[in-house]
Design a protein around this motif. Structure first.
Motif, mmCIF file in Angstrom:
data_model
loop_
_atom_site.group_PDB
_atom_site.id
_atom_site.type_symbol
_atom_site.label_atom_id
_atom_site.label_comp_id
_atom_site.label_asym_id
_atom_site.label_seq_id
_atom_site.Cartn_x
_atom_site.Cartn_y
_atom_site.Cartn_z
ATOM 1 N N MET A 15 -27.204 -9.600 8.652
ATOM 2 C CA MET A 15 -26.005 -8.934 9.090
ATOM 3 C C MET A 15 -25.634 -7.863 8.097
ATOM 4 N N SER A 16 -25.203 -6.860 8.707
ATOM 5 C CA SER A 16 -24.832 -5.729 7.859
ATOM 6 C C SER A 16 -23.347 -5.769 7.564
ATOM 7 N N PRO A 17 -22.938 -5.185 6.431
ATOM 8 C CA PRO A 17 -21.523 -5.173 6.103
ATOM 9 C C PRO A 17 -20.726 -4.320 7.084
ATOM 10 N N PHE A 18 -21.395 -3.419 7.761
ATOM 11 C CA PHE A 18 -20.676 -2.565 8.721
ATOM 12 C C PHE A 18 -20.239 -3.354 9.955
ATOM 13 N N PHE A 19 -21.038 -4.394 10.280
ATOM 14 C CA PHE A 19 -20.707 -5.209 11.437
ATOM 15 C C PHE A 19 -19.385 -5.935 11.231
ATOM 16 N N THR A 20 -19.158 -6.459 10.071
ATOM 17 C CA THR A 20 -17.921 -7.162 9.802
ATOM 18 C C THR A 20 -16.720 -6.205 9.802
ATOM 19 N N ILE A 21 -16.911 -5.004 9.328
ATOM 20 C CA ILE A 21 -15.814 -4.017 9.364
ATOM 21 C C ILE A 21 -15.532 -3.625 10.804
ATOM 22 N N ASP A 22 -16.556 -3.417 11.579
ATOM 23 C CA ASP A 22 -16.356 -3.067 12.988
ATOM 24 C C ASP A 22 -15.653 -4.204 13.737
ATOM 25 N N PHE A 23 -16.025 -5.457 13.384
ATOM 26 C CA PHE A 23 -15.395 -6.596 14.037
ATOM 27 C C PHE A 23 -13.890 -6.605 13.782
ATOM 28 N N TRP A 24 -13.498 -6.395 12.512
ATOM 29 C CA TRP A 24 -12.079 -6.392 12.173
ATOM 30 C C TRP A 24 -11.373 -5.196 12.798
ATOM 31 N N LYS A 25 -12.058 -4.068 12.859
ATOM 32 C CA LYS A 25 -11.450 -2.903 13.526
ATOM 33 C C LYS A 25 -11.237 -3.200 14.997
ATOM 34 N N ASP A 26 -12.199 -3.785 15.620
ATOM 35 C CA ASP A 26 -12.067 -4.113 17.047
ATOM 36 C C ASP A 26 -10.968 -5.155 17.265
ATOM 37 N N GLN A 27 -10.899 -6.131 16.351
ATOM 38 C CA GLN A 27 -9.884 -7.163 16.512
ATOM 39 C C GLN A 27 -8.479 -6.579 16.317
ATOM 40 N N TYR A 28 -8.309 -5.722 15.323
ATOM 41 C CA TYR A 28 -7.012 -5.066 15.137
ATOM 42 C C TYR A 28 -6.710 -4.140 16.321
ATOM 43 N N GLY A 29 -7.733 -3.486 16.794
ATOM 44 C CA GLY A 29 -7.553 -2.622 17.974
ATOM 45 C C GLY A 29 -7.143 -3.427 19.192
ATOM 46 N N ASN A 30 -7.751 -4.586 19.365
ATOM 47 C CA ASN A 30 -7.391 -5.455 20.490
ATOM 48 C C ASN A 30 -5.964 -5.966 20.353
ATOM 49 N N MET A 31 -5.599 -6.355 19.139
ATOM 50 C CA MET A 31 -4.233 -6.834 18.913
ATOM 51 C C MET A 31 -3.223 -5.708 19.136
ATOM 52 N N ALA A 32 -3.576 -4.516 18.685
ATOM 53 C CA ALA A 32 -2.685 -3.367 18.891
ATOM 54 C C ALA A 32 -2.548 -3.074 20.385
ATOM 55 N N SER A 33 -3.627 -3.225 21.121
ATOM 56 C CA SER A 33 -3.572 -3.011 22.577
ATOM 57 C C SER A 33 -2.679 -4.051 23.243
ATOM 58 N N VAL A 34 -2.801 -5.311 22.814
ATOM 59 C CA VAL A 34 -1.969 -6.384 23.383
ATOM 60 C C VAL A 34 -0.505 -6.144 23.042
ATOM 61 N N VAL A 35 -0.226 -5.793 21.803
ATOM 62 C CA VAL A 35 1.157 -5.508 21.404
ATOM 63 C C VAL A 35 1.681 -4.312 22.201
ATOM 64 N N GLY A 36 0.869 -3.292 22.357
ATOM 65 C CA GLY A 36 1.272 -2.124 23.156
ATOM 66 C C GLY A 36 1.548 -2.498 24.600
ATOM 67 N N LEU A 37 0.712 -3.396 25.155
ATOM 68 C CA LEU A 37 0.923 -3.865 26.520
ATOM 69 C C LEU A 37 2.239 -4.624 26.640
ATOM 70 N N VAL A 38 2.511 -5.505 25.676
ATOM 71 C CA VAL A 38 3.766 -6.271 25.697
ATOM 72 C C VAL A 38 4.964 -5.331 25.591
ATOM 73 N N ILE A 39 4.902 -4.368 24.697
ATOM 74 C CA ILE A 39 6.003 -3.399 24.567
ATOM 75 C C ILE A 39 6.170 -2.608 25.852
ATOM 76 N N SER A 40 5.073 -2.221 26.477
ATOM 77 C CA SER A 40 5.133 -1.478 27.741
ATOM 78 C C SER A 40 5.776 -2.316 28.836
ATOM 79 N N LEU A 41 5.389 -3.597 28.897
ATOM 80 C CA LEU A 41 5.968 -4.481 29.919
ATOM 81 C C LEU A 41 7.469 -4.678 29.693
ATOM 82 N N VAL A 42 7.857 -4.864 28.438
ATOM 83 C CA VAL A 42 9.285 -5.004 28.124
ATOM 84 C C VAL A 42 10.021 -3.717 28.493
ATOM 85 N N GLY A 43 9.452 -2.577 28.151
ATOM 86 C CA GLY A 43 10.067 -1.292 28.503
ATOM 87 C C GLY A 43 10.164 -1.098 30.011
ATOM 88 N N PHE A 44 9.111 -1.504 30.717
ATOM 89 C CA PHE A 44 9.120 -1.405 32.182
ATOM 90 C C PHE A 44 10.218 -2.290 32.770
#
Length: 160
Positions: free
Chosen positions: A1-30
């Motif tokens: 495993m490359s060290p880049f894979f672990t960084i990409d994983f955390w980026k994707d996980q933070y991106g997914n969490m940011a998307s979920v938080v954005g979705l929740v905020i959008s639903l509350v705003g709606f």
């Protein structure tokens, strides 16, 4: 495993969490927007109902005021006829006639009342014509007698 894979994983996980938080905020705003639109719609309906009630009350008061004015004009017309104030009778009669014409289309009258007012307008028209005719005859009679007096005076002065 490359060290880049672990960084990409955390980026994707933070991106997914940011998307979920954005979705929740959008639903509350709606949801907040829907609640606000519903409140605005209800407020607009209440304002419309209040304004319609006020317009109805104003229309009723105006109608009743016009009925009172018509009764006053009718009483004035009657008094003018009794006192043989024919010019004033014509004035009050014509004013009453215009007022009755404006009342015919009132939504506060039923068909029978509208028919009775139409009949009253016709009777009033005949009465006014009769008064005007009598005034014209009276003026003609007065002019004729004035002419006779004038010509009688003229003939008496020219014969002397």
């Amino acid at each position: 495993m490359s060290p880049f894979f672990t960084i990409d994983f955390w980026k994707d996980q933070y991106g997914n969490m940011a998307s979920v938080v954005g979705l929740v905020i959008s639903l509350v705003g709606f949801f907040i927007t829907i609640v606000g639109v519903t409140k605005a719609k209800n407020s607009a309906e209440q304002a419309k109902e209040i304004s319609n009630n006020l317009l109805h009350q104003l229309g009723t008061r105006l109608f009743l005021g016009n009925i009172g004015e018509a009764i006053r004009l009718l009483n004035d017309l009657r008094a003018d006829c009794r006192s043989k104030s024919w010019e004033r009778a014509i004035y009050h009669g014509e004013h009453l006639q215009r007022l009755l014409i404006s009342l015919i289309e009132s939504p506060y009258l039923i068909q029978v009342e509208q028919t009775q007012i139409t009949s009253a307008i016709d009777d009033l028209t005949l009465l006014l014509r009769r008064i005007e005719s009598d005034i014209d005859k009276s003026k003609t009679t007065q002019l004729t007698s004035a002419h006779k007096r004038f010509f009688g005076i003229y003939q008496n002065s020219s014969s002397t």
